[in-house]
Scaffold this motif. Structure first.
Motif, short mmCIF file in Angstrom:
data_model
loop_
_atom_site.label_atom_id
_atom_site.label_comp_id
_atom_site.label_asym_id
_atom_site.label_seq_id
_atom_site.Cartn_x
_atom_site.Cartn_y
_atom_site.Cartn_z
N THR A 1 3.99 -13.95 41.20
CA THR A 1 4.49 -13.81 42.56
C THR A 1 3.32 -13.80 43.54
OG1 THR A 1 5.99 -12.51 43.96
CG2 THR A 1 4.49 -11.26 42.54
N THR A 2 3.65 -13.62 44.83
CA THR A 2 2.59 -13.55 45.85
C THR A 2 2.68 -12.22 46.58
OG1 THR A 2 3.89 -14.52 47.67
CG2 THR A 2 2.76 -16.05 46.19
N LYS A 3 1.54 -11.68 46.88
CA LYS A 3 1.48 -10.41 47.60
C LYS A 3 2.00 -10.57 49.02
CE LYS A 3 -1.67 -6.61 48.73
NZ LYS A 3 -3.07 -6.10 48.60
N GLN B 1 3.04 -1.52 46.88
CA GLN B 1 2.91 -2.59 45.89
C GLN B 1 3.15 -2.05 44.49
OE1 GLN B 1 -0.66 -4.97 46.16
NE2 GLN B 1 -0.39 -5.83 44.12
N GLU C 1 6.04 -3.31 41.98
CA GLU C 1 5.70 -3.81 40.65
C GLU C 1 6.51 -3.09 39.58
OE1 GLU C 1 1.81 -4.13 37.73
OE2 GLU C 1 1.72 -4.90 39.79
N TRP D 1 -0.14 -11.14 40.55
CA TRP D 1 -0.04 -11.20 42.00
C TRP D 1 -1.07 -12.18 42.56
CZ3 TRP D 1 3.36 -8.12 44.90
CH2 TRP D 1 3.99 -7.07 44.21
N ASN E 1 -3.04 -13.48 45.76
CA ASN E 1 -3.42 -13.01 47.10
C ASN E 1 -3.65 -14.16 48.07
OD1 ASN E 1 -3.71 -10.03 46.65
ND2 ASN E 1 -5.12 -10.77 45.09
#
Length: 331
Positions: free
Chosen positions: A153-155, A169, A173, A187, A189
């Protein structure tokens, strides 16, 4: 419990068709033509569920209705990947997790879209599946599963404050690990596309094509505004580890020349492909690298047909092929 990878067997793919009350109105015929092409491509291989406001008209767009299922459900828009249920396998039971959808942080109308999965259940379209409503905002385009315990996924997306503002976060998670029976969350960034409304959904940037292999949207144009961020993303991907500690195999997808609608940069990406039974549907953009991208997918998936689908109209609304579809694993 685990979140099946997209290449696992599927029961059907969901599409929600555009209509005159959506943002597609200025080029509705072009949009409908694209959705028809996607539906026909899917129906050659498996069932396709078509959700429409104007059911009679949408049905009339198809002369051959084999493998097509039509249902009237009202919608705000068309982004099935994000408004659709996310299905996990719980010891053989397929459970549709019906997360809250709020149009990527309340950017657009979403109340009708947030009810579509429940409406599907009430209309008997989800027989054989279990259904579970979850009070957590999450879109399907925000997560990728390798089918082997890893979620990518992306932060930038999951930490966007208009989704789940009270959660850290670490809390997010823990929830992802629980919801999807996962062992590890990766993750990112870095990485983004101009014109993207989703706060950098992973399905526009990097995707699993095997449990140990990730394809990603690269950029080789040093003059392009995306060059540094996508290079940083590439470096991050190279540092990610599988559960056994080994690195992932990485495959770069070619860059697409800048596409514009008036003066607006559009988020064209080859990473927004869709895997279905027996085939891979790949978005194309009338670009010099379309054929190169198709050849890469043929090498990745030698046992599947690779089908290009013109998605020039879809990116005018800041999404593409994967964004407008949602697969449901085979019961």
């Amino acid at each position: 419990m685990y979140l099946p990878a997209e290449w696992e067997k599927q029961e059907f793919v969901q599409l929600v068709f555009p209509h005159e009350n959506t943002d597609w109105i200025d080029y509705l015929d072009e949009a409908l033509n694209t959705f028809v092409n996607i539906a026909k491509s899917i129906a050659k291989y498996q069932k396709c569920l078509i959700i429409a406001n104007n059911l009679t008209y949408v049905k009339s767009l198809f002369s051959n209705k084999n493998n097509l299922i039509f249902v009237k459900i009202n919608s705000d828009d068309t982004w099935s990947r994000d408004l659709g249920g996310i299905t996990v396998d719980d010891n053989g039971k397929k459970v549709i997790l019906d997360f809250k959808y709020n149009a990527w942080g309340k950017k657009f109308a979403y109340k009708l879209d947030n009810q579509i999965t429940m409406q599907m259940k009430l209309k008997g379209l989800l027989k054989g599946y279990y259904h579970k409503s979850i009070s957590f905002v999450l879109e399907g385009g925000a997560i990728e599963s390798n089918g082997d315990g890893i979620i990518l996924t992306t932060k930038q997306c999951l930490m966007e404050k208009n989704r789940n503002p009270t959660l850290s976060q670490n809390s997010i998670e823990k929830r992802l690990l629980e919801y999807f029976g996962a062992s590890k969350i990766l993750w990112l960034n870095s990485g983004y596309l101009e014109g993207d409304d989703t706060d950098s959904h992973i399905d526009t940037l990097a995707r699993f094509v095997a449990k140990d292999t990730i394809v990603y949207q690269s950029c080789d144009d040093i003059e392009d505004v995306h060059y540094e961020a996508l290079k940083e993303m590439e470096n991050e991907l190279s540092l990610f580890k599988q559960l056994d500690g080994t690195s992932f195999k990485l495959i770069a997808l070619p860059w697409i020349e800048a596409k514009y609608d008036c003066d607006e940069r559009l988020p064209a990406t080859y990473a927004n492909f869709l895997i279905i039974n027996g085939a891979v549907l790949v978005p194309t953009y009338d670009d010099k690298n379309d054929e190169k991208a198709l050849q890469i997918f043929k090498q990745i998936f030698p046992s599947r047909d690779v089908v290009g689908v013109d998605c020039q109209t879809l990116i005018r609304q800041h999404g593409s092929l994967h964004c407008v579809t949602m697969q449901y694993p085979k019961i």
